[in-house]
Design a protein around this motif. Structure first.
Motif, PDB file in Angstrom:
ATOM      1  N   MET A   1      10.297  18.761  60.361  1.00 21.59           N
ATOM      2  CA  MET A   1      11.856  18.489  60.747  1.00 21.59           C
ATOM      3  C   MET A   1      12.410  17.496  60.079  1.00 21.59           C
ATOM      4  N   VAL A   2      11.436  16.393  59.868  1.00 15.22           N
ATOM      5  CA  VAL A   2      12.154  15.023  59.122  1.00 15.22           C
ATOM      6  C   VAL A   2      12.517  15.451  57.812  1.00 15.22           C
ATOM      7  N   LEU A   3      11.679  15.994  56.896  1.00 12.44           N
ATOM      8  CA  LEU A   3      11.999  16.664  55.660  1.00 12.44           C
ATOM      9  C   LEU A   3      13.254  17.637  55.671  1.00 12.44           C
ATOM     10  N   TRP A   4      13.379  18.416  56.853  1.00  8.06           N
ATOM     11  CA  TRP A   4      14.441  19.547  56.745  1.00  8.06           C
ATOM     12  C   TRP A   4      15.726  18.792  57.078  1.00  8.06           C
ATOM     13  N   PHE A   5      15.780  17.786  58.086  1.00 10.01           N
ATOM     14  CA  PHE A   5      17.006  17.334  58.359  1.00 10.01           C
ATOM     15  C   PHE A   5      17.366  16.196  57.567  1.00 10.01           C
ATOM     16  N   THR A   6      16.605  15.642  56.847  1.00  8.46           N
ATOM     17  CA  THR A   6      16.969  14.513  55.798  1.00  8.46           C
ATOM     18  C   THR A   6      17.588  15.303  54.686  1.00  8.46           C
ATOM     19  N   PHE A   7      16.855  16.644  54.132  1.00 11.14           N
ATOM     20  CA  PHE A   7      17.612  17.548  53.154  1.00 11.14           C
ATOM     21  C   PHE A   7      19.023  17.881  53.748  1.00 11.14           C
ATOM     22  N   ILE A   8      19.303  18.415  54.621  1.00 13.56           N
ATOM     23  CA  ILE A   8      20.410  18.915  55.049  1.00 13.56           C
ATOM     24  C   ILE A   8      21.453  17.986  55.215  1.00 13.56           C
ATOM     25  N   TYR A   9      21.076  16.714  55.646  1.00 13.41           N
ATOM     26  CA  TYR A   9      21.943  15.348  55.844  1.00 13.41           C
ATOM     27  C   TYR A   9      22.307  14.768  54.550  1.00 13.41           C
ATOM     28  N   VAL A  10      21.399  14.762  53.573  1.00 14.52           N
ATOM     29  CA  VAL A  10      21.657  14.369  52.002  1.00 14.52           C
ATOM     30  C   VAL A  10      22.244  15.326  51.242  1.00 14.52           C
ATOM     31  N   VAL A  11      22.295  16.468  51.800  1.00 13.63           N
ATOM     32  CA  VAL A  11      22.960  17.245  50.772  1.00 13.63           C
ATOM     33  C   VAL A  11      24.339  17.370  51.119  1.00 13.63           C
ATOM     34  N   GLU A  12      24.613  17.326  52.665  1.00 12.92           N
ATOM     35  CA  GLU A  12      26.117  16.898  53.089  1.00 12.92           C
ATOM     36  C   GLU A  12      26.955  15.729  52.624  1.00 12.92           C
ATOM     37  N   PHE A  13      25.981  14.599  52.357  1.00 12.18           N
ATOM     38  CA  PHE A  13      26.413  13.462  52.245  1.00 12.18           C
ATOM     39  C   PHE A  13      27.052  13.559  50.744  1.00 12.18           C
ATOM     40  N   ILE A  14      26.126  14.028  49.842  1.00  9.89           N
ATOM     41  CA  ILE A  14      26.374  14.351  48.481  1.00  9.89           C
ATOM     42  C   ILE A  14      27.733  15.176  48.246  1.00  9.89           C
ATOM     43  N   ALA A  15      27.944  16.176  49.339  1.00 10.77           N
ATOM     44  CA  ALA A  15      29.028  17.249  49.362  1.00 10.77           C
ATOM     45  C   ALA A  15      30.405  16.379  49.768  1.00 10.77           C
ATOM     46  N   ARG A  16      30.172  15.121  50.486  1.00 14.43           N
ATOM     47  CA  ARG A  16      31.380  14.566  51.165  1.00 14.43           C
ATOM     48  C   ARG A  16      31.741  13.476  49.986  1.00 14.43           C
ATOM     49  N   ILE A  17      30.850  13.135  48.827  1.00 16.03           N
ATOM     50  CA  ILE A  17      31.151  12.301  48.101  1.00 16.03           C
ATOM     51  C   ILE A  17      32.185  13.251  46.801  1.00 16.03           C
ATOM     52  N   LEU A  18      31.779  14.375  46.608  1.00 15.14           N
ATOM     53  CA  LEU A  18      32.236  15.406  45.551  1.00 15.14           C
ATOM     54  C   LEU A  18      33.404  16.153  46.023  1.00 15.14           C
ATOM     55  N   PHE A  19      33.112  16.885  47.366  1.00 13.75           N
ATOM     56  CA  PHE A  19      34.570  17.718  47.572  1.00 13.75           C
ATOM     57  C   PHE A  19      34.702  17.973  49.069  1.00 13.75           C
ATOM     58  N   LEU A  20      33.830  17.806  49.892  1.00 17.95           N
ATOM     59  CA  LEU A  20      34.047  18.141  51.234  1.00 17.95           C
ATOM     60  C   LEU A  20      34.608  17.201  52.019  1.00 17.95           C
ATOM     61  N   ARG A  21      35.850  17.568  52.892  1.00 15.15           N
ATOM     62  CA  ARG A  21      36.490  16.538  53.280  1.00 15.15           C
ATOM     63  C   ARG A  21      36.857  17.222  54.917  1.00 15.15           C
ATOM     64  N   ASP A  22      37.190  16.255  55.851  1.00 11.55           N
ATOM     65  CA  ASP A  22      37.868  16.486  57.222  1.00 11.55           C
ATOM     66  C   ASP A  22      39.270  17.318  56.802  1.00 11.55           C
ATOM     67  N   LYS A  23      39.524  18.212  57.717  1.00 13.82           N
ATOM     68  CA  LYS A  23      40.780  18.727  57.828  1.00 13.82           C
ATOM     69  C   LYS A  23      41.750  17.502  58.245  1.00 13.82           C
ATOM     70  N   ASP A  24      42.989  17.585  57.795  1.00 15.26           N
ATOM     71  CA  ASP A  24      44.123  16.632  58.215  1.00 15.26           C
ATOM     72  C   ASP A  24      44.617  16.822  59.493  1.00 15.26           C
ATOM     73  N   THR A  25      44.580  15.888  60.560  1.00 20.04           N
ATOM     74  CA  THR A  25      45.120  15.694  61.710  1.00 20.04           C
ATOM     75  C   THR A  25      45.826  14.318  62.002  1.00 20.04           C
ATOM     76  N   VAL A  26      46.208  14.142  63.200  1.00 17.57           N
ATOM     77  CA  VAL A  26      47.177  12.947  63.408  1.00 17.57           C
ATOM     78  C   VAL A  26      46.376  11.696  63.477  1.00 17.57           C
ATOM     79  N   ILE A  27      45.152  11.735  63.218  1.00 15.38           N
ATOM     80  CA  ILE A  27      44.429  10.680  63.026  1.00 15.38           C
ATOM     81  C   ILE A  27      43.881  10.366  61.489  1.00 15.38           C
TER      82      ILE A  27
END
Length: 470
Positions: A187-213
């Motif tokens: 579980m540690v290896l799996w969640f680390t992999f999932i969250y690290v991949v998402e973190f890298i994606a946030r650096i490269l291209f993944l972003r929140d949808k525009d809202t009033v905040i």
């Protein structure tokens, strides 16, 4: 040569990062006292404190011919660091002291960087408001380091000869053996992999949808406004008691999720999709003991709890749900998310990779990558468990302790509009909400959304506990 080496120390990689234009950060602590105070008494207290004896607080930031930064120890003149304001910082007498000080700090966050011709800290004495604003550059240390140092400069109310105890704020991870199973390791290896991949994606291209905040491209984070949300820790404990193995952090993130949903409901011009994701960026202390630290351990050479900036980053996904939803469900969802996050090594990974990038590619590249993550999320937050009992400064009881950090430089374009920093003190947790005025015109509305969210959770929890007892 040996004497020069003792007086000159290179900056840590994290210290160099916080000096970059994209990440230039100043921590602003508002210390509200019960009674008026005398300027000379405060100056004398500072001169005799551990703070001015600390190597970072009596060292000048200098750069050599190659642009490399280091600390040079100097004789400190406290008068150069103390700024006195005799009158109210706002003319309107109807504005409370808290709101007046918040407006003052909000202006400082974008208009008053710390000068580099003296050690990187200042103390603003706002006499009319019985408040001291301590400003410290983030290059000197993180919130845990600085708040631990501040506590060492204060005294207990029941025993003025003693500093407040730092006890019961966390447990040492080195005590007791952790039981690992193949399932938990997987579980540690799996969640680390999932969250690290998402973190890298946030650096490269993944972003929140525009809202009033969250603004669109080209929105400047200037000017800023600051508001305070207050929570009773006893209320949080009541809510915590409705869920097995829940923590105050689970309740806090449930409050933030519910509060943001309320604010989006009030201010969004169009209806939003249920389950819309709003992503935050949190700073996570990586020392063996959570919470505030014993100053002697922080200053001990080779200690794992060493002084400085020792924290990693963690992405926190929160979700929008319309009002009328069961308030406890927000806490349940937050607990589930945080339980998975605790199983991962996301924060440790970001810390280690960040140090590697700083060492190999330099602080400019590291600052750019951090800047990209901030651009692609909706808010930043931190949370520190502070003193449980009231303290004194200069023999005057302290009534409130609030902390925020400066915004990113106003000449940079960014879409993240909200920064939240929370610290607890004597049973009350106060969260400073720093916003971009163009995106969040009135942060007091957002603060009330958070406060009302906790009160609704408390009512639901009290009702649930009564039903269980019947």
């Amino acid at each position: 040569m040996e004497n020069t080496a003792e007086k000159e120390q290179p900056l840590t990689p994290a210290g160099r990062l916080f000096l970059q234009t994209e990440m230039d950060q100043v921590i602003n602590a508002a210390i509200e006292l019960e009674h008026p105070y005398d300027v000379e008494t405060i100056k004398t207290e500072v001169k005799n404190s551990l703070m001015v004896k600390h190597p970072r607080f009596c060292s000048l930031l200098v750069r050599d011919g190659g642009g490399r930064e280091f600390w040079r120890k100097i004789e400190i003149d406290v008068d150069q660091h103390v700024i006195v304001r005799l009158n109210r910082v706002i003319d309107d007498s109807g504005v409370s002291d808290c709101d007046a000080v918040n407006d003052y700090i909000a202006d400082l966050t974008v208009s008053s960087p710390l000068p580099i011709d003296k050690p990187l800290w200042e103390m603003h004495l706002l006499l009319a408001h019985k408040t001291i604003v301590l400003r410290v550059h983030h290059a000197l240390g993180d919130g845990i380091s600085l708040m631990s140092l501040l506590m060492s400069c204060c005294r207990r109310i029941d025993d003025p000869a003693e500093a407040p105890p730092i006890v019961g704020v966390g447990s040492d991870s080195s005590t007791g053996k952790k039981r690992w199973s193949l399932l938990k390791l997987a579980m540690v290896l799996w969640f680390t992999f999932i969250y690290v991949v998402e973190f890298i994606a946030r650096i490269l291209f993944l972003r929140d949808k525009d809202t009033v905040i969250r603004g669109g491209a080209g929105v400047e984070l200037w000017p800023r406004r600051l508001a305070t949300a207050r929570f009773r820790l006893d209320d949080m404990k009541i809510v915590k008691g409705t869920l097995k193995n829940a923590t105050i952090n689970d309740v806090l993130f449930g409050v933030i999720s519910s509060g943001l949903s309320r604010y989006l409901d009030i201010t969004s011009p169009q209806s939003l999709r249920e389950g819309l994701r709003v992503t935050g960026l949190a700073m996570v202390n990586l020392r063996p003991q959570s919470g505030l630290q014993d100053l002697s351990k922080l200053m001990k050479s080779g200690s794992e709890s060493r002084w400085g900036n020792k924290f990693g980053f963690m992405l926190l996904p929160l979700y929008y749900y319309k009002r009328g939803s069961d308030p406890i469900q927000f806490v349940k969802r937050s607990k589930s998310m945080l339980d998975n996050k605790k199983l991962s090594l996301e924060a440790l990974f970001t810390y280690q990779i960040g140090n590697l990038i700083l060492s190999l590619l330099g602080p400019k590249v590291a600052a750019l990558l951090n800047y990209r993550v901030i651009c692609n999320t909706s808010f930043t937050m931190s949370n520190i468990v502070g003193p449980r009992e009231k303290m004194m400064m200069a023999n005057i009881p302290m009534t409130s302790l609030r902390v925020t950090s400066s915004s990113l430089p106003h000449d940079l374009l960014i879409v993240q509009a909200i920064t939240m920093h929370m610290i607890s003190y004597a049973g009350i947790a106060e969260m400073q909400i720093l916003v971009a005025k163009e995106i969040v015109p009135d942060p007091h509305v957002l603060a009330r959304c958070f406060e009302d969210a906790l009160l609704d959770m408390k009512r639901a929890a009290t009702s649930s506990l009564k039903d269980q007892s019947n």
